[in-house]
Enzyme design. Structure first.
Site, PDB file in Angstrom:
ATOM      1  N   ILE A   1      40.737  31.135  39.651  1.00  0.00           N
ATOM      2  CA  ILE A   1      41.262  29.837  40.102  1.00  0.00           C
ATOM      3  C   ILE A   1      40.139  28.848  40.419  1.00  0.00           C
ATOM      4  O   ILE A   1      40.333  27.637  40.302  1.00  0.00           O
ATOM      5  CB  ILE A   1      42.214  30.016  41.312  1.00  0.00           C
ATOM      6  CG1 ILE A   1      43.149  28.806  41.469  1.00  0.00           C
ATOM      7  CG2 ILE A   1      41.444  30.294  42.600  1.00  0.00           C
ATOM      8  CD1 ILE A   1      44.301  29.037  42.439  1.00  0.00           C
TER       9      ILE A   1
ATOM     10  N   ASN B   1      43.709  33.287  55.646  1.00  0.00           N
ATOM     11  CA  ASN B   1      44.237  33.989  56.833  1.00  0.00           C
ATOM     12  C   ASN B   1      44.272  32.988  57.991  1.00  0.00           C
ATOM     13  O   ASN B   1      43.826  31.848  57.861  1.00  0.00           O
ATOM     14  CB  ASN B   1      43.390  35.221  57.168  1.00  0.00           C
ATOM     15  CG  ASN B   1      41.941  34.864  57.403  1.00  0.00           C
ATOM     16  OD1 ASN B   1      41.631  34.045  58.270  1.00  0.00           O
ATOM     17  ND2 ASN B   1      41.050  35.447  56.625  1.00  0.00           N
TER      18      ASN B   1
ATOM     19  N   GLY C   1      39.253  38.636  48.542  1.00  0.00           N
ATOM     20  CA  GLY C   1      40.186  38.174  47.518  1.00  0.00           C
ATOM     21  C   GLY C   1      39.905  36.750  47.053  1.00  0.00           C
ATOM     22  O   GLY C   1      38.754  36.322  46.923  1.00  0.00           O
TER      23      GLY C   1
ATOM     24  N   ASP D   1      40.391  34.030  48.624  1.00  0.00           N
ATOM     25  CA  ASP D   1      39.771  33.264  49.716  1.00  0.00           C
ATOM     26  C   ASP D   1      38.238  33.357  49.631  1.00  0.00           C
ATOM     27  O   ASP D   1      37.525  32.336  49.678  1.00  0.00           O
ATOM     28  CB  ASP D   1      40.297  33.857  51.049  1.00  0.00           C
ATOM     29  CG  ASP D   1      40.028  32.999  52.264  1.00  0.00           C
ATOM     30  OD1 ASP D   1      39.516  31.875  52.110  1.00  0.00           O
ATOM     31  OD2 ASP D   1      40.344  33.469  53.378  1.00  0.00           O
TER      32      ASP D   1
ATOM     33  N   SER E   1      49.929  36.113  49.092  1.00  0.00           N
ATOM     34  CA  SER E   1      50.385  37.317  49.823  1.00  0.00           C
ATOM     35  C   SER E   1      50.467  38.591  48.988  1.00  0.00           C
ATOM     36  O   SER E   1      50.722  39.660  49.552  1.00  0.00           O
ATOM     37  CB  SER E   1      51.752  37.109  50.501  1.00  0.00           C
ATOM     38  OG  SER E   1      51.599  36.439  51.735  1.00  0.00           O
ATOM     39  N   THR E   2      50.283  38.500  47.656  1.00  0.00           N
ATOM     40  CA  THR E   2      50.539  39.693  46.825  1.00  0.00           C
ATOM     41  C   THR E   2      49.330  40.609  46.649  1.00  0.00           C
ATOM     42  O   THR E   2      49.423  41.629  45.978  1.00  0.00           O
ATOM     43  CB  THR E   2      51.055  39.305  45.423  1.00  0.00           C
ATOM     44  OG1 THR E   2      49.991  38.646  44.716  1.00  0.00           O
ATOM     45  CG2 THR E   2      52.270  38.405  45.501  1.00  0.00           C
ATOM     46  N   GLY E   3      48.194  40.243  47.252  1.00  0.00           N
ATOM     47  CA  GLY E   3      47.010  41.094  47.170  1.00  0.00           C
ATOM     48  C   GLY E   3      46.883  41.915  48.441  1.00  0.00           C
ATOM     49  O   GLY E   3      47.688  42.808  48.712  1.00  0.00           O
TER      50      GLY E   3
ATOM     51  N   TYR F   1      47.726  41.320  51.332  1.00  0.00           N
ATOM     52  CA  TYR F   1      48.878  41.236  52.233  1.00  0.00           C
ATOM     53  C   TYR F   1      50.108  41.999  51.736  1.00  0.00           C
ATOM     54  O   TYR F   1      51.122  42.066  52.437  1.00  0.00           O
ATOM     55  CB  TYR F   1      49.222  39.777  52.549  1.00  0.00           C
ATOM     56  CG  TYR F   1      48.305  39.146  53.584  1.00  0.00           C
ATOM     57  CD1 TYR F   1      47.268  39.868  54.189  1.00  0.00           C
ATOM     58  CD2 TYR F   1      48.487  37.822  53.992  1.00  0.00           C
ATOM     59  CE1 TYR F   1      46.431  39.283  55.140  1.00  0.00           C
ATOM     60  CE2 TYR F   1      47.658  37.234  54.956  1.00  0.00           C
ATOM     61  CZ  TYR F   1      46.639  37.961  55.516  1.00  0.00           C
ATOM     62  OH  TYR F   1      45.831  37.391  56.468  1.00  0.00           O
TER      63      TYR F   1
HETATM   64  N1  AR6 Z   1      41.493  33.597  41.292  1.00  0.00           N
HETATM   65  C1  AR6 Z   1      42.844  33.718  41.243  1.00  0.00           C
HETATM   66  N2  AR6 Z   1      43.524  34.713  41.817  1.00  0.00           N
HETATM   67  C2  AR6 Z   1      42.781  35.642  42.474  1.00  0.00           C
HETATM   68  C3  AR6 Z   1      41.381  35.578  42.594  1.00  0.00           C
HETATM   69  C4  AR6 Z   1      40.723  34.493  41.944  1.00  0.00           C
HETATM   70  N3  AR6 Z   1      39.405  34.337  41.979  1.00  0.00           N
HETATM   71  N4  AR6 Z   1      40.962  36.645  43.333  1.00  0.00           N
HETATM   72  C5  AR6 Z   1      42.054  37.339  43.658  1.00  0.00           C
HETATM   73  N5  AR6 Z   1      43.166  36.746  43.143  1.00  0.00           N
HETATM   74  P1  AR6 Z   1      44.580  38.016  48.027  1.00  0.00           P
HETATM   75  P2  AR6 Z   1      46.676  37.671  50.076  1.00  0.00           P
HETATM   76  C6  AR6 Z   1      44.576  37.142  43.251  1.00  0.00           C
HETATM   77  O1  AR6 Z   1      44.304  39.402  48.509  1.00  0.00           O
HETATM   78  O2  AR6 Z   1      47.427  38.849  49.563  1.00  0.00           O
HETATM   79  C7  AR6 Z   1      41.927  37.476  52.137  1.00  0.00           C
HETATM   80  O3  AR6 Z   1      40.953  38.323  52.686  1.00  0.00           O
HETATM   81  C8  AR6 Z   1      44.890  38.568  43.615  1.00  0.00           C
HETATM   82  O4  AR6 Z   1      44.779  39.436  42.473  1.00  0.00           O
HETATM   83  O5  AR6 Z   1      43.432  37.152  47.708  1.00  0.00           O
HETATM   84  O6  AR6 Z   1      47.430  36.420  50.409  1.00  0.00           O
HETATM   85  C9  AR6 Z   1      42.346  36.380  53.109  1.00  0.00           C
HETATM   86  O7  AR6 Z   1      41.288  35.956  53.940  1.00  0.00           O
HETATM   87  C10 AR6 Z   1      46.338  38.446  44.076  1.00  0.00           C
HETATM   88  O8  AR6 Z   1      47.192  38.388  42.936  1.00  0.00           O
HETATM   89  O9  AR6 Z   1      45.484  37.186  49.104  1.00  0.00           O
HETATM   90  C11 AR6 Z   1      43.437  37.041  53.893  1.00  0.00           C
HETATM   91  O10 AR6 Z   1      42.916  37.806  54.959  1.00  0.00           O
HETATM   92  C12 AR6 Z   1      46.354  37.064  44.756  1.00  0.00           C
HETATM   93  O11 AR6 Z   1      45.165  36.407  44.301  1.00  0.00           O
HETATM   94  C13 AR6 Z   1      44.096  37.952  52.880  1.00  0.00           C
HETATM   95  O12 AR6 Z   1      43.103  38.238  51.909  1.00  0.00           O
HETATM   96  C14 AR6 Z   1      46.361  37.119  46.288  1.00  0.00           C
HETATM   97  O13 AR6 Z   1      45.528  38.165  46.749  1.00  0.00           O
HETATM   98  C15 AR6 Z   1      45.245  37.251  52.200  1.00  0.00           C
HETATM   99  O14 AR6 Z   1      45.907  38.171  51.374  1.00  0.00           O
END
Ligand code: AR6
Length: 169
Positions: A13, A26, A34, A36, A119-121, A123
């Site tokens: 992204i 968060n 992730g 973030d 939220s799908t990673g 979380y």
């Molecule tokens: N570009 C696009 N999508 C991505 C990327 C990227 N570079 N990297 C990961 N994803 P997550 P959450 C996807 O875990 O579940 C963080 O530590 C990933 O495969 O990033 O909302 C925050 O600080 C998944 O499909 O976010 C919070 O503490 C999606 O992004 C926590 O994680 C979301 O995964 C939030 O968890």
């Protein structure tokens, strides 16, 4: 306006030159893993400095910053719910993430935006249920926000892509 404004894209992204990218943040808004972590790394230290002035964000809320070194002009930081089995208001909170993000889109006249699968990673929110919420909230926003031109759902893995494809059926 309907489904034709939605595009599914397999990419990082942080590479997208859209008006705004959405961060799955968060409550601290001070970075994490992730998507973030990727956004903070690519945007550079200016982003963290601005985030410090925001004093966090409640779950389901959204706050906007500049994009700094990103090709995107803005970052909209939203905090998805942690999945706890489905009986802890998770769906309502995830809907709020999209709803509050689109309120900022409307206020800032953003025409192109890209979302990760919030939220799908880390979380743990089930991909299919999350994709249905993302699509439904986007279609509702597109009815209202006449200048909205493109909404990209970034599919970082195949499971995410399949979930969006099915949700769009
Ligand atoms: N570009 C696009 N999508 C991505 C990327 C990227 N570079 N990297 C990961 N994803 P997550 P959450 C996807 O875990 O579940 C963080 O530590 C990933 O495969 O990033 O909302 C925050 O600080 C998944 O499909 O976010 C919070 O503490 C999606 O992004 C926590 O994680 C979301 O995964 C939030 O968890």
């Amino acid at each position: 306006m309907g489904k034709e404004i939605i595009r599914l894209v397999e990419t990082d992204i942080t590479a997208l030159a859209v008006d705004a990218i959405v961060n799955a943040a968060n409550n601290s808004l001070l970075g994490g893993g992730g998507v973030d972590g990727a956004i903070h790394r690519a945007a550079g230290p200016g982003l963290l400095a601005e985030c410090r002035t925001l004093h966090g964000c409640p779950t389901g809320g959204a706050k906007i910053t500049k994009g700094y070194n990103l090709p995107a002009r803005f970052v909209i930081h939203t905090v998805g719910p942690i999945w706890q089995g489905g009986n802890h208001d998770e769906a309502q909170l995830l809907r709020s993430c999209y709803h509050n993000t689109f309120a900022l889109v409307e206020a800032q006249h953003i025409t192109t935006i890209a979302f990760p699968a919030i939220s799908t990673g880390a979380y743990g929110y089930p991909a299919m249920e999350a994709a249905c919420i993302a699509v439904r909230e986007t279609l509702a926003a597109a009815e209202r926000i006449t200048f909205l031109q493109q909404v990209i759902f970034v599919c970082f893995n195949i499971g995410t892509r399949r979930a969006y494809e099915e949700a769009l059926q």
